[in-house]
Design a protein around this motif. Structure first.
Motif, PDB file in Angstrom:
ATOM      1  N   PRO A  38      94.081  51.614  57.824  1.00  0.00           N
ATOM      2  CA  PRO A  38      94.748  50.733  58.795  1.00  0.00           C
ATOM      3  C   PRO A  38      94.089  50.719  60.168  1.00  0.00           C
ATOM      4  CG  PRO A  38      96.034  52.731  58.417  1.00  0.00           C
ATOM      5  CD  PRO A  38      94.947  52.717  57.389  1.00  0.00           C
ATOM      6  N   LEU A  39      93.335  51.743  60.496  1.00  0.00           N
ATOM      7  CA  LEU A  39      92.699  51.828  61.811  1.00  0.00           C
ATOM      8  C   LEU A  39      91.186  51.624  61.737  1.00  0.00           C
ATOM      9  CD1 LEU A  39      92.858  52.460  64.850  1.00  0.00           C
ATOM     10  CD2 LEU A  39      92.693  54.898  64.257  1.00  0.00           C
ATOM     11  N   HIS A  40      90.541  52.316  60.805  1.00  0.00           N
ATOM     12  CA  HIS A  40      89.072  52.302  60.731  1.00  0.00           C
ATOM     13  C   HIS A  40      88.609  51.165  59.816  1.00  0.00           C
ATOM     14  CE1 HIS A  40      89.363  56.076  62.812  1.00  0.00           C
ATOM     15  NE2 HIS A  40      89.977  56.661  61.800  1.00  0.00           N
ATOM     16  N   LYS A  41      88.741  49.931  60.292  1.00  0.00           N
ATOM     17  CA  LYS A  41      88.441  48.762  59.470  1.00  0.00           C
ATOM     18  C   LYS A  41      86.961  48.653  59.125  1.00  0.00           C
ATOM     19  CE  LYS A  41      92.677  47.086  59.541  1.00  0.00           C
ATOM     20  NZ  LYS A  41      93.499  47.014  58.308  1.00  0.00           N
ATOM     21  N   ASP A  42      86.098  49.093  60.018  1.00  0.00           N
ATOM     22  CA  ASP A  42      84.657  48.947  59.802  1.00  0.00           C
ATOM     23  C   ASP A  42      84.019  50.174  59.175  1.00  0.00           C
ATOM     24  OD1 ASP A  42      84.678  46.381  60.924  1.00  0.00           O
ATOM     25  OD2 ASP A  42      84.470  47.180  62.958  1.00  0.00           O
ATOM     26  N   GLY A  43      84.822  51.102  58.726  1.00  0.00           N
ATOM     27  CA  GLY A  43      84.305  52.315  58.111  1.00  0.00           C
ATOM     28  C   GLY A  43      84.865  53.551  58.781  1.00  0.00           C
ATOM     29  N   ASP A  44      85.266  54.503  57.976  1.00  0.00           N
ATOM     30  CA  ASP A  44      85.845  55.744  58.483  1.00  0.00           C
ATOM     31  C   ASP A  44      84.711  56.661  58.952  1.00  0.00           C
ATOM     32  OD1 ASP A  44      87.093  58.247  58.788  1.00  0.00           O
ATOM     33  OD2 ASP A  44      88.566  57.794  57.226  1.00  0.00           O
ATOM     34  N   PRO A  45      84.640  56.959  60.241  1.00  0.00           N
ATOM     35  CA  PRO A  45      83.530  57.787  60.721  1.00  0.00           C
ATOM     36  C   PRO A  45      83.507  59.182  60.102  1.00  0.00           C
ATOM     37  CG  PRO A  45      85.199  57.537  62.433  1.00  0.00           C
ATOM     38  CD  PRO A  45      85.543  56.576  61.339  1.00  0.00           C
ATOM     39  N   ARG A  46      84.658  59.677  59.684  1.00  0.00           N
ATOM     40  CA  ARG A  46      84.706  60.994  59.032  1.00  0.00           C
ATOM     41  C   ARG A  46      83.997  60.961  57.689  1.00  0.00           C
ATOM     42  NH1 ARG A  46      91.073  61.394  58.972  1.00  0.00           N
ATOM     43  NH2 ARG A  46      90.637  59.280  58.241  1.00  0.00           N
ATOM     44  N   ALA A  47      84.155  59.872  56.955  1.00  0.00           N
ATOM     45  CA  ALA A  47      83.496  59.746  55.653  1.00  0.00           C
ATOM     46  C   ALA A  47      81.981  59.723  55.824  1.00  0.00           C
ATOM     47  CB  ALA A  47      83.975  58.481  54.946  1.00  0.00           C
ATOM     48  N   LEU A  48      81.522  58.963  56.796  1.00  0.00           N
ATOM     49  CA  LEU A  48      80.083  58.877  57.036  1.00  0.00           C
ATOM     50  C   LEU A  48      79.518  60.240  57.403  1.00  0.00           C
ATOM     51  CD1 LEU A  48      80.019  55.548  59.089  1.00  0.00           C
ATOM     52  CD2 LEU A  48      79.487  55.854  56.660  1.00  0.00           C
ATOM     53  N   ARG A  49      80.231  60.984  58.221  1.00  0.00           N
ATOM     54  CA  ARG A  49      79.757  62.299  58.640  1.00  0.00           C
ATOM     55  C   ARG A  49      79.705  63.271  57.465  1.00  0.00           C
ATOM     56  NH1 ARG A  49      76.353  65.288  61.418  1.00  0.00           N
ATOM     57  NH2 ARG A  49      77.247  67.233  62.221  1.00  0.00           N
ATOM     58  N   LEU A  50      80.720  63.267  56.614  1.00  0.00           N
ATOM     59  CA  LEU A  50      80.729  64.162  55.461  1.00  0.00           C
ATOM     60  C   LEU A  50      79.562  63.861  54.524  1.00  0.00           C
ATOM     61  CD1 LEU A  50      84.536  64.404  54.568  1.00  0.00           C
ATOM     62  CD2 LEU A  50      83.098  66.148  55.650  1.00  0.00           C
ATOM     63  N   PHE A  51      79.279  62.586  54.318  1.00  0.00           N
ATOM     64  CA  PHE A  51      78.154  62.233  53.450  1.00  0.00           C
ATOM     65  C   PHE A  51      76.837  62.699  54.061  1.00  0.00           C
ATOM     66  CE2 PHE A  51      79.182  58.935  50.033  1.00  0.00           C
ATOM     67  CZ  PHE A  51      80.399  59.531  49.760  1.00  0.00           C
ATOM     68  N   THR A  52      76.697  62.541  55.361  1.00  0.00           N
ATOM     69  CA  THR A  52      75.481  62.996  56.034  1.00  0.00           C
ATOM     70  C   THR A  52      75.296  64.500  55.871  1.00  0.00           C
ATOM     71  OG1 THR A  52      75.564  61.199  57.653  1.00  0.00           O
ATOM     72  CG2 THR A  52      74.286  63.147  58.257  1.00  0.00           C
ATOM     73  N   LEU A  53      76.372  65.257  56.062  1.00  0.00           N
ATOM     74  CA  LEU A  53      76.293  66.715  55.930  1.00  0.00           C
ATOM     75  C   LEU A  53      75.940  67.129  54.505  1.00  0.00           C
ATOM     76  CD1 LEU A  53      79.360  67.764  58.106  1.00  0.00           C
ATOM     77  CD2 LEU A  53      76.953  68.167  58.631  1.00  0.00           C
ATOM     78  N   ALA A  54      76.533  66.461  53.517  1.00  0.00           N
ATOM     79  CA  ALA A  54      76.234  66.795  52.122  1.00  0.00           C
ATOM     80  C   ALA A  54      74.774  66.498  51.797  1.00  0.00           C
ATOM     81  CB  ALA A  54      77.155  66.015  51.190  1.00  0.00           C
ATOM     82  N   GLU A  55      74.260  65.408  52.330  1.00  0.00           N
ATOM     83  CA  GLU A  55      72.853  65.081  52.109  1.00  0.00           C
ATOM     84  C   GLU A  55      71.947  66.102  52.785  1.00  0.00           C
ATOM     85  OE1 GLU A  55      72.989  61.204  53.688  1.00  0.00           O
ATOM     86  OE2 GLU A  55      73.526  60.243  51.771  1.00  0.00           O
ATOM     87  N   GLN A  56      72.305  66.527  53.987  1.00  0.00           N
ATOM     88  CA  GLN A  56      71.513  67.545  54.683  1.00  0.00           C
ATOM     89  C   GLN A  56      71.524  68.864  53.932  1.00  0.00           C
ATOM     90  OE1 GLN A  56      73.343  67.596  58.553  1.00  0.00           O
ATOM     91  NE2 GLN A  56      72.159  65.851  59.321  1.00  0.00           N
ATOM     92  N   ALA A  57      72.618  69.140  53.217  1.00  0.00           N
ATOM     93  CA  ALA A  57      72.730  70.372  52.437  1.00  0.00           C
ATOM     94  C   ALA A  57      72.141  70.232  51.037  1.00  0.00           C
ATOM     95  CB  ALA A  57      74.198  70.785  52.329  1.00  0.00           C
ATOM     96  N   SER A  58      71.532  69.082  50.763  1.00  0.00           N
ATOM     97  CA  SER A  58      70.929  68.803  49.447  1.00  0.00           C
ATOM     98  C   SER A  58      71.953  68.905  48.318  1.00  0.00           C
ATOM     99  CB  SER A  58      69.754  69.761  49.179  1.00  0.00           C
ATOM    100  OG  SER A  58      68.747  69.588  50.153  1.00  0.00           O
ATOM    101  N   LEU A  59      73.194  68.476  48.587  1.00  0.00           N
ATOM    102  CA  LEU A  59      74.256  68.525  47.588  1.00  0.00           C
ATOM    103  C   LEU A  59      74.738  67.137  47.169  1.00  0.00           C
ATOM    104  CD1 LEU A  59      76.419  71.530  48.872  1.00  0.00           C
ATOM    105  CD2 LEU A  59      74.893  71.480  46.887  1.00  0.00           C
TER     106      LEU A  59
END
Length: 270
Positions: free
Chosen positions: A153-174
Protein backbone atom coordinates in the motif's frame (compact mmCIF):
# COMPACT_ATOMS: atom_id res chain seq x y z
CA UNK A 1 -6.87 -42.41 23.14
CA UNK A 2 -3.80 -41.44 21.15
CA UNK A 3 -4.21 -38.81 18.45
CA UNK A 4 -1.75 -38.77 15.55
CA UNK A 5 1.01 -41.20 14.61
CA UNK A 6 3.21 -42.90 17.17
CA UNK A 7 6.64 -41.30 17.42
CA UNK A 8 9.72 -42.04 19.45
CA UNK A 9 9.58 -39.71 22.49
CA UNK A 10 12.87 -37.90 21.91
CA UNK A 11 14.14 -34.40 21.17
CA UNK A 12 17.34 -33.39 19.43
CA UNK A 13 17.25 -29.76 20.54
CA UNK A 14 18.31 -29.70 24.17
CA UNK A 15 19.19 -31.89 27.13
CA UNK A 16 20.74 -31.35 30.54
CA UNK A 17 22.05 -32.91 33.71
CA UNK A 18 23.16 -31.43 37.03
CA UNK A 19 26.41 -30.09 35.53
CA UNK A 20 25.79 -29.39 31.84
CA UNK A 21 23.17 -27.95 29.50
CA UNK A 22 23.46 -29.18 25.91
CA UNK A 23 21.89 -27.32 22.98
CA UNK A 24 22.10 -29.04 19.61
CA UNK A 25 25.23 -30.85 20.75
CA UNK A 26 26.98 -27.76 22.11
CA UNK A 27 27.71 -26.99 25.75
CA UNK A 28 25.55 -23.94 26.36
CA UNK A 29 27.83 -22.40 28.98
CA UNK A 30 31.22 -23.31 27.57
CA UNK A 31 30.54 -23.10 23.82
CA UNK A 32 27.67 -20.71 23.22
CA UNK A 33 27.10 -18.05 25.89
CA UNK A 34 29.36 -15.12 25.13
CA UNK A 35 30.69 -16.81 22.01
CA UNK A 36 27.87 -16.83 19.45
CA UNK A 37 25.41 -14.11 18.54
CA UNK A 38 21.68 -14.45 19.06
CA UNK A 39 21.28 -14.79 15.28
CA UNK A 40 23.78 -17.67 15.34
CA UNK A 41 21.80 -19.26 18.15
CA UNK A 42 18.51 -18.96 16.28
CA UNK A 43 20.02 -20.69 13.25
CA UNK A 44 21.49 -23.39 15.48
CA UNK A 45 18.18 -24.01 17.24
CA UNK A 46 16.19 -24.21 14.01
CA UNK A 47 18.66 -25.82 11.62
CA UNK A 48 20.74 -27.91 14.00
CA UNK A 49 24.10 -26.45 12.97
CA UNK A 50 25.81 -23.12 13.42
CA UNK A 51 25.50 -20.89 10.36
CA UNK A 52 28.26 -19.89 8.02
CA UNK A 53 29.12 -16.18 8.12
CA UNK A 54 27.06 -15.73 4.94
CA UNK A 55 24.03 -17.52 6.38
CA UNK A 56 24.28 -15.47 9.56
CA UNK A 57 24.35 -12.25 7.56
CA UNK A 58 21.23 -13.18 5.60
CA UNK A 59 19.22 -14.27 8.64
CA UNK A 60 20.32 -11.21 10.57
CA UNK A 61 19.29 -8.95 7.69
CA UNK A 62 15.82 -10.47 7.45
CA UNK A 63 15.27 -10.02 11.19
CA UNK A 64 16.27 -6.37 10.99
CA UNK A 65 14.19 -5.79 7.84
CA UNK A 66 10.86 -6.99 9.24
CA UNK A 67 11.09 -6.02 12.93
CA UNK A 68 9.53 -2.57 12.70
CA UNK A 69 7.14 -0.80 10.32
CA UNK A 70 5.20 1.71 12.39
CA UNK A 71 1.77 1.48 14.01
CA UNK A 72 0.60 -1.54 12.04
CA UNK A 73 -2.41 -3.51 13.35
CA UNK A 74 -0.30 -5.93 15.41
CA UNK A 75 1.37 -3.02 17.20
CA UNK A 76 -1.94 -1.26 17.82
CA UNK A 77 -3.44 -4.46 19.24
CA UNK A 78 -0.48 -4.86 21.59
CA UNK A 79 -0.51 -1.25 22.77
CA UNK A 80 -4.25 -1.18 23.40
CA UNK A 81 -4.02 -4.50 25.25
CA UNK A 82 -1.36 -3.07 27.54
CA UNK A 83 -3.44 0.05 28.07
CA UNK A 84 -6.31 -2.15 29.27
CA UNK A 85 -4.13 -4.58 31.23
CA UNK A 86 -0.91 -2.77 32.21
CA UNK A 87 0.23 -5.67 34.39
CA UNK A 88 0.26 -8.12 31.43
CA UNK A 89 3.25 -7.33 29.25
CA UNK A 90 3.33 -10.92 28.04
CA UNK A 91 -0.36 -10.75 27.16
CA UNK A 92 0.19 -7.57 25.16
CA UNK A 93 3.08 -9.16 23.23
CA UNK A 94 0.90 -12.20 22.58
CA UNK A 95 -1.95 -9.98 21.38
CA UNK A 96 0.35 -8.43 18.83
CA UNK A 97 1.58 -11.79 17.57
CA UNK A 98 -1.83 -13.43 17.45
CA UNK A 99 -2.91 -11.00 14.75
CA UNK A 100 -0.11 -12.04 12.41
CA UNK A 101 -1.53 -14.02 9.52
CA UNK A 102 -1.94 -14.08 5.75
CA UNK A 103 -1.88 -10.28 5.42
CA UNK A 104 0.59 -9.23 8.13
CA UNK A 105 3.87 -11.16 8.72
CA UNK A 106 2.47 -14.59 7.90
CA UNK A 107 2.59 -13.70 4.20
CA UNK A 108 6.33 -14.50 4.20
CA UNK A 109 5.54 -18.16 4.80
CA UNK A 110 2.88 -18.08 2.08
CA UNK A 111 5.33 -16.47 -0.35
CA UNK A 112 7.90 -19.15 0.45
CA UNK A 113 5.34 -21.85 -0.30
CA UNK A 114 4.49 -20.12 -3.58
CA UNK A 115 8.16 -20.05 -4.59
CA UNK A 116 8.59 -23.71 -3.64
CA UNK A 117 5.46 -24.68 -5.61
CA UNK A 118 6.84 -22.93 -8.67
CA UNK A 119 10.16 -24.77 -8.40
CA UNK A 120 8.33 -28.07 -7.95
CA UNK A 121 6.23 -27.33 -11.03
CA UNK A 122 9.37 -26.45 -12.98
CA UNK A 123 11.03 -29.67 -11.93
CA UNK A 124 13.89 -27.80 -10.26
CA UNK A 125 16.08 -24.89 -11.21
CA UNK A 126 16.71 -26.25 -14.72
CA UNK A 127 13.03 -26.25 -15.65
CA UNK A 128 10.93 -23.62 -17.38
CA UNK A 129 10.36 -21.10 -14.59
CA UNK A 130 8.13 -18.84 -16.67
CA UNK A 131 5.75 -21.67 -17.52
CA UNK A 132 5.76 -22.86 -13.90
CA UNK A 133 5.07 -19.35 -12.60
CA UNK A 134 2.27 -18.90 -15.12
CA UNK A 135 0.56 -22.16 -14.20
CA UNK A 136 0.96 -21.54 -10.46
CA UNK A 137 -0.37 -17.99 -10.65
CA UNK A 138 -3.34 -19.13 -12.72
CA UNK A 139 -4.10 -21.83 -10.16
CA UNK A 140 -4.01 -19.23 -7.38
CA UNK A 141 -6.27 -16.91 -9.35
CA UNK A 142 -8.74 -19.71 -10.07
CA UNK A 143 -8.99 -20.25 -6.32
CA UNK A 144 -9.32 -16.48 -5.77
CA UNK A 145 -6.08 -16.43 -3.77
CA UNK A 146 -3.80 -13.42 -3.71
CA UNK A 147 -0.26 -13.90 -4.99
CA UNK A 148 1.69 -13.63 -1.72
CA UNK A 149 4.64 -11.27 -1.54
CA UNK A 150 3.62 -8.77 -4.21
CA UNK A 151 2.11 -5.31 -3.90
CA UNK A 152 2.34 -2.84 -1.04
CA UNK A 153 0.00 0.00 0.00
CA UNK A 154 2.92 2.39 0.50
CA UNK A 155 5.89 1.16 -1.56
CA UNK A 156 4.21 1.27 -4.98
CA UNK A 157 7.45 1.46 -6.95
CA UNK A 158 9.18 -1.34 -5.09
CA UNK A 159 9.87 -2.22 -1.48
CA UNK A 160 13.35 -0.91 -0.63
CA UNK A 161 13.75 -3.63 2.00
CA UNK A 162 13.31 -6.34 -0.63
CA UNK A 163 15.92 -4.78 -2.88
CA UNK A 164 18.38 -4.53 -0.01
CA UNK A 165 17.90 -8.16 1.06
CA UNK A 166 18.50 -9.36 -2.49
CA UNK A 167 21.66 -7.27 -2.72
CA UNK A 168 22.98 -8.70 0.54
CA UNK A 169 22.23 -12.28 -0.53
CA UNK A 170 24.05 -11.71 -3.80
CA UNK A 171 27.04 -10.23 -1.97
CA UNK A 172 27.08 -13.33 0.24
CA UNK A 173 27.03 -15.57 -2.87
CA UNK A 174 23.77 -17.16 -1.67
CA UNK A 175 21.48 -16.10 -4.52
CA UNK A 176 19.62 -19.11 -5.84
CA UNK A 177 16.44 -20.45 -7.43
CA UNK A 178 13.95 -18.97 -4.96
CA UNK A 179 15.27 -15.47 -5.61
CA UNK A 180 15.03 -16.11 -9.33
CA UNK A 181 11.41 -17.22 -8.97
CA UNK A 182 10.62 -14.05 -7.01
CA UNK A 183 12.19 -11.87 -9.70
CA UNK A 184 10.59 -13.67 -12.64
CA UNK A 185 7.17 -13.60 -10.98
CA UNK A 186 7.43 -9.82 -10.55
CA UNK A 187 8.23 -9.56 -14.27
CA UNK A 188 5.34 -11.77 -15.35
CA UNK A 189 2.60 -10.61 -12.97
CA UNK A 190 1.48 -7.54 -14.97
CA UNK A 191 0.40 -9.78 -17.87
CA UNK A 192 -0.94 -12.53 -15.62
CA UNK A 193 -3.05 -10.44 -13.24
CA UNK A 194 -3.56 -7.25 -15.22
CA UNK A 195 -1.61 -4.86 -13.03
CA UNK A 196 2.00 -4.32 -11.97
CA UNK A 197 2.70 -5.71 -8.53
CA UNK A 198 6.16 -5.03 -7.16
CA UNK A 199 7.85 -7.53 -4.89
CA UNK A 200 7.56 -6.67 -1.20
CA UNK A 201 9.67 -7.72 1.76
CA UNK A 202 7.44 -10.74 2.40
CA UNK A 203 8.60 -12.27 -0.90
CA UNK A 204 12.22 -11.33 -0.34
CA UNK A 205 12.49 -12.82 3.15
CA UNK A 206 11.66 -16.43 2.19
CA UNK A 207 13.57 -16.16 -1.08
CA UNK A 208 16.87 -15.24 0.58
CA UNK A 209 16.33 -17.54 3.56
CA UNK A 210 15.42 -20.60 1.51
CA UNK A 211 18.34 -20.04 -0.82
CA UNK A 212 20.56 -19.80 2.27
CA UNK A 213 19.36 -23.20 3.51
CA UNK A 214 16.74 -22.17 6.09
CA UNK A 215 13.81 -24.63 6.30
CA UNK A 216 10.48 -23.60 4.79
CA UNK A 217 8.49 -24.86 7.77
CA UNK A 218 10.30 -22.36 10.02
CA UNK A 219 10.12 -19.29 7.75
CA UNK A 220 7.03 -17.89 9.48
CA UNK A 221 8.97 -17.85 12.74
CA UNK A 222 11.47 -15.27 11.45
CA UNK A 223 9.04 -12.32 11.17
CA UNK A 224 7.36 -13.42 14.41
CA UNK A 225 10.70 -13.40 16.22
CA UNK A 226 11.67 -10.05 14.70
CA UNK A 227 8.34 -8.38 15.44
CA UNK A 228 8.50 -9.55 19.06
CA UNK A 229 11.50 -7.28 19.59
CA UNK A 230 9.59 -4.36 18.08
CA UNK A 231 6.53 -5.07 20.23
CA UNK A 232 8.66 -4.94 23.37
CA UNK A 233 9.93 -1.51 22.27
CA UNK A 234 6.39 -0.25 21.58
CA UNK A 235 5.17 -1.58 24.91
CA UNK A 236 8.00 0.12 26.77
CA UNK A 237 7.04 3.36 25.03
CA UNK A 238 3.38 2.70 25.86
CA UNK A 239 4.27 2.58 29.55
CA UNK A 240 6.24 5.82 29.34
CA UNK A 241 4.15 7.65 26.76
CA UNK A 242 0.67 6.08 26.57
CA UNK A 243 -1.25 6.28 23.30
CA UNK A 244 -3.27 3.06 23.51
CA UNK A 245 -6.48 4.70 24.65
CA UNK A 246 -5.94 7.54 22.16
CA UNK A 247 -5.93 4.95 19.37
CA UNK A 248 -9.08 3.41 20.81
CA UNK A 249 -10.82 6.79 20.95
CA UNK A 250 -9.65 7.57 17.40
CA UNK A 251 -11.36 4.40 16.19
CA UNK A 252 -14.60 5.42 17.89
CA UNK A 253 -14.46 8.78 16.17
CA UNK A 254 -13.62 7.37 12.76
CA UNK A 255 -16.31 4.67 12.61
CA UNK A 256 -19.96 5.68 12.34
CA UNK A 257 -22.79 3.55 13.76
CA UNK A 258 -25.37 2.66 11.09
CA UNK A 259 -27.37 -0.08 12.83
CA UNK A 260 -30.97 0.02 14.10
CA UNK A 261 -31.78 2.79 16.57
CA UNK A 262 -34.82 4.42 18.24
CA UNK A 263 -36.31 7.51 16.61
CA UNK A 264 -34.26 10.56 17.38
CA UNK A 265 -31.11 8.69 18.35
CA UNK A 266 -27.88 10.21 17.12
CA UNK A 267 -24.64 8.39 17.87
CA UNK A 268 -21.93 10.37 19.60
CA UNK A 269 -19.13 10.96 17.09
CA UNK A 270 -16.61 12.20 19.64
Amino acid sequence: MKIGPDTTPTTAISGSNAETIIVRGHDLVQDLIGTVSFTDHVWLLVCGTLPSPEQRRVLDATLVAIAEHGLVPSVQAARMTLAAAPEALQGAVAAGLLGCGSVILGSAEAAGRFQSQVLDAAGGNDGDLDAAITSTVRAYRAEKRAIPGYGHPLHKDGDPRALRLFTLAEQASLAGPHMEVARRAEHLLPDLVGKPLKMNVSAAIPAVLLDAGFPLLAVKGVPLLARTASLVAHLLEEQRHPIGFRMSHAASGAIRYDGPAPDGFVADEN
